[in-house]
Scaffold this motif. Structure first.
Motif, PDB file in Angstrom:
ATOM      1  N   GLY A 193       0.803  -1.218   0.000  1.00 58.64           N
ATOM      2  CA  GLY A 193       0.000   0.000   0.000  1.00 58.64           C
ATOM      3  C   GLY A 193       0.830   1.260   0.000  1.00 58.64           C
ATOM      4  O   GLY A 193       0.397   2.292  -0.509  1.00 58.64           O
ATOM      5  N   ALA A 194       2.041   1.206   0.555  1.00 58.03           N
ATOM      6  CA  ALA A 194       2.887   2.397   0.620  1.00 58.03           C
ATOM      7  C   ALA A 194       4.203   2.212  -0.114  1.00 58.03           C
ATOM      8  O   ALA A 194       4.891   3.190  -0.393  1.00 58.03           O
ATOM      9  N   SER A 195       4.572   0.970  -0.415  1.00 62.68           N
ATOM     10  CA  SER A 195       5.905   0.741  -0.967  1.00 62.68           C
ATOM     11  C   SER A 195       6.001  -0.625  -1.616  1.00 62.68           C
ATOM     12  O   SER A 195       5.100  -1.464  -1.485  1.00 62.68           O
ATOM     13  N   VAL A 196       7.125  -0.818  -2.310  1.00 61.44           N
ATOM     14  CA  VAL A 196       7.530  -2.144  -2.765  1.00 61.44           C
ATOM     15  C   VAL A 196       8.635  -2.597  -1.823  1.00 61.44           C
ATOM     16  O   VAL A 196       9.681  -1.950  -1.719  1.00 61.44           O
ATOM     17  N   VAL A 197       8.396  -3.689  -1.129  1.00 61.00           N
ATOM     18  CA  VAL A 197       9.317  -4.176  -0.103  1.00 61.00           C
ATOM     19  C   VAL A 197      10.078  -5.372  -0.655  1.00 61.00           C
ATOM     20  O   VAL A 197       9.497  -6.244  -1.313  1.00 61.00           O
ATOM     21  N   MET A 198      11.391  -5.407  -0.386  1.00 62.36           N
ATOM     22  CA  MET A 198      12.235  -6.511  -0.850  1.00 62.36           C
ATOM     23  C   MET A 198      12.707  -7.331   0.344  1.00 62.36           C
ATOM     24  O   MET A 198      13.291  -6.795   1.291  1.00 62.36           O
ATOM     25  N   LEU A 199      12.446  -8.636   0.289  1.00 62.88           N
ATOM     26  CA  LEU A 199      12.890  -9.550   1.350  1.00 62.88           C
ATOM     27  C   LEU A 199      13.883 -10.559   0.796  1.00 62.88           C
ATOM     28  O   LEU A 199      13.683 -11.105  -0.291  1.00 62.88           O
ATOM     29  N   ASP A 200      14.932 -10.789   1.544  1.00 57.72           N
ATOM     30  CA  ASP A 200      15.843 -11.889   1.238  1.00 57.72           C
ATOM     31  C   ASP A 200      15.208 -13.160   1.790  1.00 57.72           C
ATOM     32  O   ASP A 200      15.075 -13.321   3.004  1.00 57.72           O
ATOM     33  N   VAL A 201      14.803 -14.062   0.896  1.00 60.12           N
ATOM     34  CA  VAL A 201      14.155 -15.307   1.320  1.00 60.12           C
ATOM     35  C   VAL A 201      15.011 -16.504   0.924  1.00 60.12           C
ATOM     36  O   VAL A 201      14.495 -17.616   0.791  1.00 60.12           O
ATOM     37  N   SER A 202      16.313 -16.273   0.739  1.00 62.66           N
ATOM     38  CA  SER A 202      17.202 -17.393   0.396  1.00 62.66           C
ATOM     39  C   SER A 202      17.218 -18.419   1.512  1.00 62.66           C
ATOM     40  O   SER A 202      17.381 -19.612   1.276  1.00 62.66           O
ATOM     41  N   ASP A 203      17.029 -17.952   2.751  1.00 61.09           N
ATOM     42  CA  ASP A 203      16.821 -18.853   3.885  1.00 61.09           C
ATOM     43  C   ASP A 203      15.353 -18.729   4.267  1.00 61.09           C
ATOM     44  O   ASP A 203      14.942 -17.754   4.901  1.00 61.09           O
ATOM     45  N   SER A 204      14.570 -19.713   3.876  1.00 61.39           N
ATOM     46  CA  SER A 204      13.113 -19.626   4.072  1.00 61.39           C
ATOM     47  C   SER A 204      12.721 -19.559   5.533  1.00 61.39           C
ATOM     48  O   SER A 204      11.625 -19.109   5.870  1.00 61.39           O
ATOM     49  N   SER A 205      13.606 -19.991   6.395  1.00 60.18           N
ATOM     50  CA  SER A 205      13.288 -19.966   7.828  1.00 60.18           C
ATOM     51  C   SER A 205      13.585 -18.612   8.457  1.00 60.18           C
ATOM     52  O   SER A 205      13.207 -18.361   9.597  1.00 60.18           O
ATOM     53  N   ASN A 206      14.242 -17.723   7.695  1.00 67.09           N
ATOM     54  CA  ASN A 206      14.647 -16.446   8.275  1.00 67.09           C
ATOM     55  C   ASN A 206      14.640 -15.337   7.222  1.00 67.09           C
ATOM     56  O   ASN A 206      15.692 -14.844   6.816  1.00 67.09           O
ATOM     57  N   PRO A 207      13.471 -14.914   6.755  1.00 62.58           N
ATOM     58  CA  PRO A 207      13.426 -13.816   5.777  1.00 62.58           C
ATOM     59  C   PRO A 207      13.906 -12.513   6.412  1.00 62.58           C
ATOM     60  O   PRO A 207      13.578 -12.205   7.558  1.00 62.58           O
ATOM     61  N   THR A 208      14.714 -11.750   5.667  1.00 60.38           N
ATOM     62  CA  THR A 208      15.248 -10.495   6.188  1.00 60.38           C
ATOM     63  C   THR A 208      15.013  -9.372   5.188  1.00 60.38           C
ATOM     64  O   THR A 208      14.998  -9.588   3.972  1.00 60.38           O
ATOM     65  N   LEU A 209      14.843  -8.182   5.711  1.00 59.99           N
ATOM     66  CA  LEU A 209      14.555  -7.015   4.880  1.00 59.99           C
ATOM     67  C   LEU A 209      15.793  -6.582   4.111  1.00 59.99           C
ATOM     68  O   LEU A 209      16.866  -6.392   4.680  1.00 59.99           O
ATOM     69  N   LEU A 210      15.641  -6.413   2.794  1.00 58.15           N
ATOM     70  CA  LEU A 210      16.708  -5.866   1.960  1.00 58.15           C
ATOM     71  C   LEU A 210      16.517  -4.381   1.708  1.00 58.15           C
ATOM     72  O   LEU A 210      17.479  -3.647   1.478  1.00 58.15           O
TER      73      LEU A 210
END
Length: 841
Positions: free
Chosen positions: A785-802
């Motif tokens: 709704g406010a942005s395009v957010v990028m997540l590192d999901v290379s480790d599916s158990s620990n997604p992190t904000l890029l």
């Protein structure tokens, strides 16, 4: 003779030594290398690449280096600048990647252990500037921030002749004072910046986040995509409406509707602190300060005007009050501070003599017949301009306060809440509620005329102008802050927006215009970094007339098809980022929610809300025609086609999933359906077309066996933590990424559809609508709704904000280009937005 021979030998030796020494010295001087420094802290063993920037904005690799190691800081981080190979008139990029940071806290002392740098710092400068700075040149977080501000200009609009000016402007947005002592703030100051010695030279908005910026870079992330515009928040238990800042900007005075005046210490914007408060009898709505900051004038709705002594910010005391007969909404002081102009609601304008703050007296009043919300006098005090609610703008003659007369009106289409006057007194900027921002020419006071307007995303409540009057800062209820380019009133453009997650009311800018202090309703006071509203403006956008809900691309990526709500289907040529062109449109009779193309690109299938499924011939882009339609019993939100294009699967809201035979476009037939328990918003298929994954709102993720389209069968339901809006599968289809309204992203193991398990959750405050995966499944892109957010999901158990790209509209959905380098975003009222995902690479 012997003595002569010895003397001769000595002379020869001296001669050769002299010649040798002179020649060596000359060679050493001419070939002496000049070294720059890579310094977050000093970075050892970092990889350095040096590029020349060509006239077309591309980069040519010239040299590779590695920074030096050592036992002392002044030995660490050195690399050869190769100045002898640089042309004075060319621009160069120095890129420093990785390395060991031996002074991570920039205290000038060698750390006991290094901090691994996983990120990059870059520097762009002209050859002549690089040579001038010589051994003083440093690649730092300052040069990286400047790089992030100018790289868009290089990539899309590089002009050597203009670039130095842009570079200097960018430097002036990061540094607040001269470092080289040449009396000019420019590129040289960036090159000379030493993180140990010069941190106090940073602009406040960067100084308070310096450690955060360094940490972001250490983590391998991009500051421009990670830094929130929010510098600080002061939360209240009530509702903030009005705000003023002391002249030294160390204190904020806010009116709290239920608790009166609060005085805050904002000397550290990241940590506002309450100094004191004063409880007024009614609802404190607005405030003005005396020029010396010793007195506060608070309008207290039914209680009228309250005057406080705030010379001691820890102990405000009441001087007097004046009970107006209306509902006091706003207040402005005369330039000499002797008169208070009170916007008194349905009672109109009330003018009070406050020359003696202990004994205020009525000077005059005028019943405007509207709902007076705010007022601002002309510089000479002879006229006043009033935001008069449903009456729009009202102009009064104040030359005789005993006989105030009406000069003119302009009835705006919305509800006038506040006004700001241009310096020359010829234009009034009105925050007009649902009418957005309205600019009115008041040179002829008897006949004011509208000369510009902008339809804000929400309800415009307040407006402030930049000193040069090229930007308007509008407080927008339900949205936050919108920053508009008003340099050309015939073509006002949005250049930045900040979502504040509440109903923002009053706002005021800092003197340097880098910070906005926003009275943010129940969220309290918010301090925003507005130093560079254009920083995340995208390479290109196309402002549609309605609400862009969804977008899809042609196979070659040159044509975008936008589901534009009430406006139907739009076809846009996106082959040239700098010139997006509308090719054609088809006005559907429903509300276009989703669109997908046939494999040959000749037909568009539209989920058209209560109008159901439409099939449109788009082979002629300029003249799309309807082939057929099917009105569903529910509300068509989403659509997808089978691999062979013969079947369409429609997420039909409360009606669940519908499966249609669309092989013959002239004869759409319903093959089967499954009535889900929730509200079907979207659907995707497995690669073999045997399973349908339905995002079913409160009904969670529903997996259906659709191998027999006439009899879809339930395989499983996964109960998500909230209302699910969309679902995306990994390439191997073992994982499902679901976007959950007001909660975030859930990553599920769906390798066995009969036994779905949660792998992880990424929480976010935004309203997530859609999600896409990078080609290699390592990055998830979602719109909130406010942005395009990028997540590192290379480790599916620990997604992190890029990082995130803040959009200026309301981002609903996105699709990635085939090569994964661009995101095409359906951005609500702001239409189609295209984001370069590789801009900072």
């Amino acid at each position: 003779m012997r003595i002569f021979k010895i003397s001769l030998v000595l002379l020869v030796i001296i001669f050769f030594i002299s010649c040798s020494g002179g020649s060596g010295s000359s060679t050493s001087k001419s070939n002496k290398s000049i070294y720059g420094t890579a310094q977050l802290g000093n970075l050892a063993n970092a990889n350095v690449t040096i590029y020349r920037i060509e006239d077309d904005g591309t980069f040519t690799l010239l040299f590779t280096e590695k920074t030096s190691d050592g036992t002392a800081l002044d030995e660490i981080g050195k690399f050869n600048l190769h100045v002898e190979s640089l042309n004075d008139s060319d621009y160069y990029l120095f890129k420093v990647v990785g390395g060991k940071d031996w002074d991570a806290n920039d205290d000038g002392l060698l750390d006991d252990n290094y901090t691994l740098n996983n990120g990059v710092i870059r520097l762009i400068a002209k050859g002549s500037d690089i040579k001038e700075s010589a051994d003083n040149l440093r690649v730092t977080y300052v040069s990286e921030i400047v790089y992030e501000k100018v790289i868009r200009e290089i990539k899309y609009n590089f002009d050597k002749n203009k670039f130095q000016t842009l570079l200097n402007i960018a430097v002036a947005k990061v540094l607040q004072s001269d470092i080289t002592d040449d009396g000019v703030l420019d590129c040289q100051d960036m090159l000379y910046y030493n993180p140990v010695l010069h941190r106090n030279k940073l602009m406040d908005n960067y100084m308070i986040r310096r450690d955060e910026i360094i940490n972001i870079i250490h983590q391998g992330k991009i500051p421009a995509l990670m830094l929130s515009p929010v510098l600080g928040i002061y939360s209240t238990n009530s509702y903030i409406r009005g705000i003023k800042i002391s002249s030294d900007e160390t204190k904020a005075y806010v009116t709290d509707r239920n608790y009166g005046l609060k005085i805050l210490d904002v000397s550290d914007p990241s940590d506002p602190k309450l100094l004191s408060s004063f409880s007024t009898p009614d609802s404190a709505l607005d405030i003005s300060l005396s020029s010396d900051g010793s007195k506060a004038y608070v309008v207290d709705e039914d209680n009228g005007l309250v005057i406080l002594d705030v010379s001691d910010p820890y102990n405000p005391t009441k001087l007097s009050s004046f009970n107006t007969t209306g509902q006091a909404q706003g207040i402005t002081l005369s330039s000499d501070g002797t008169k208070a102009y009170v916007a008194d609601g349905t009672n109109g304008l009330v003018i009070i003599d406050v020359s003696n703050p202990s004994d205020p007296n009525l000077l005059g009043s005028f019943d405007t017949g509207g709902d007076t919300r705010a007022a601002i006098p002309s510089s000479d005090g002879s006229k006043i301009y009033i935001a008069d609610g449903g009456n729009g703008l009202t102009i009064l003659d104040l030359s005789d306060l005993n006989h105030i007369t009406l000069l003119g009106r302009y009835n705006t289409v919305g509800y006038a809440n506040s006004v700001t006057l241009s310096d020359d007194g010829t234009k009034v900027y009105v925050a007009d509620g649902n009418g957005g921002l309205v600019i009115i020419d008041v040179r002829d006071h008897n006949n004011p005329k509208k000369i510009g307007s902008y339809n804000t995303e929400g309800y415009a409540r307040a407006v402030s102008l930049s000193r040069d009057e090229t930007k308007a800062y509008v407080s927008v209820g339900g949205v936050g802050l919108e920053i508009l380019d008003v340099n050309d009133l015939s073509n006002i453009k949005l250049i930045g927006s900040y979502y504040t997650s509440d109903t923002s009311y009053g706002l005021i800018l800092s003197h340097d215009e880098n910070k906005a202090f926003v009275a943010n309703g129940s969220r309290g006071m918010m301090i925003l970094d507005v130093s560079d509203p254009k920083n995340l403006v995208f390479p290109s956008s196309y402002d549609t007339d309605e609400y862009a809900e969804d977008v899809t691309l042609s196979n070659d990526g040159t044509i975008a098809y936008v589901a534009d709500g009430d406006d139907g289907l739009l076809i846009i040529d996106v082959s040239n980022f700098n010139n997006l062109v509308l090719l054609g449109s088809f006005d559907t009779t429903g509300y276009a929610q989703d669109v997908i193309l046939s494999k040959d690109g000749n037909k568009a299938y539209v989920a058209d809300g209560d109008n159901g499924l439409l099939i449109i011939d788009v082979s002629a882009h300029s003249a799309p025609t309807l082939l057929n339609s099917y009105v569903t019993a529910g509300y068509a939100y989403g659509i997808i086609l089978s691999n062979d294009g013969t079947k369409a699967y429609v997420a039909d809201g409360v009606n669940g999933l519908l499966i249609f035979d669309v092989e013959d476009s002239s004869n759409i037939t319903l093959l089967g359906s499954y009535d889900t328990a929730g509200n079907a918003y979207s659907v995707i298929l497995s690669s073999d077309g045997t399973r349908a994954y339905v995002a079913d709102g409160d009904g969670g993720l529903v997996i259906l066996d659709v191998s027999d389209p006439s009899r879809p069968n339930l395989l499983n339901i996964y109960d998500t933590i909230g209302s699910i809006r969309s679902v995306t599968l990994s390439n191997n289809e073992n994982k499902a990424y679901v976007s959950v309204k007001n909660h975030g992203v859930e990553i599920l193991n769906v390798s066995n559809p009969m036994d779905i398990t949660l792998l992880s959750t990424y929480s976010t405050e935004g309203y997530i609508h859609d999600l896409s995966l990078s080609i290699d499944d390592t990055i998830a892109y979602f719109v909130d709704g406010a942005s395009v957010v990028m997540l590192d999901v290379s480790d599916s158990s620990n997604p992190t904000l890029l990082g995130k790209y803040n959009t200026s509209g309301y981002s609903y959905s996105l699709i990635l280009s085939n090569d994964g380098t661009k995101a095409y975003v359906a951005d609500g009222a702001d239409g189609l937005v295209i984001i370069d995902l590789e801009l900072f690479k």
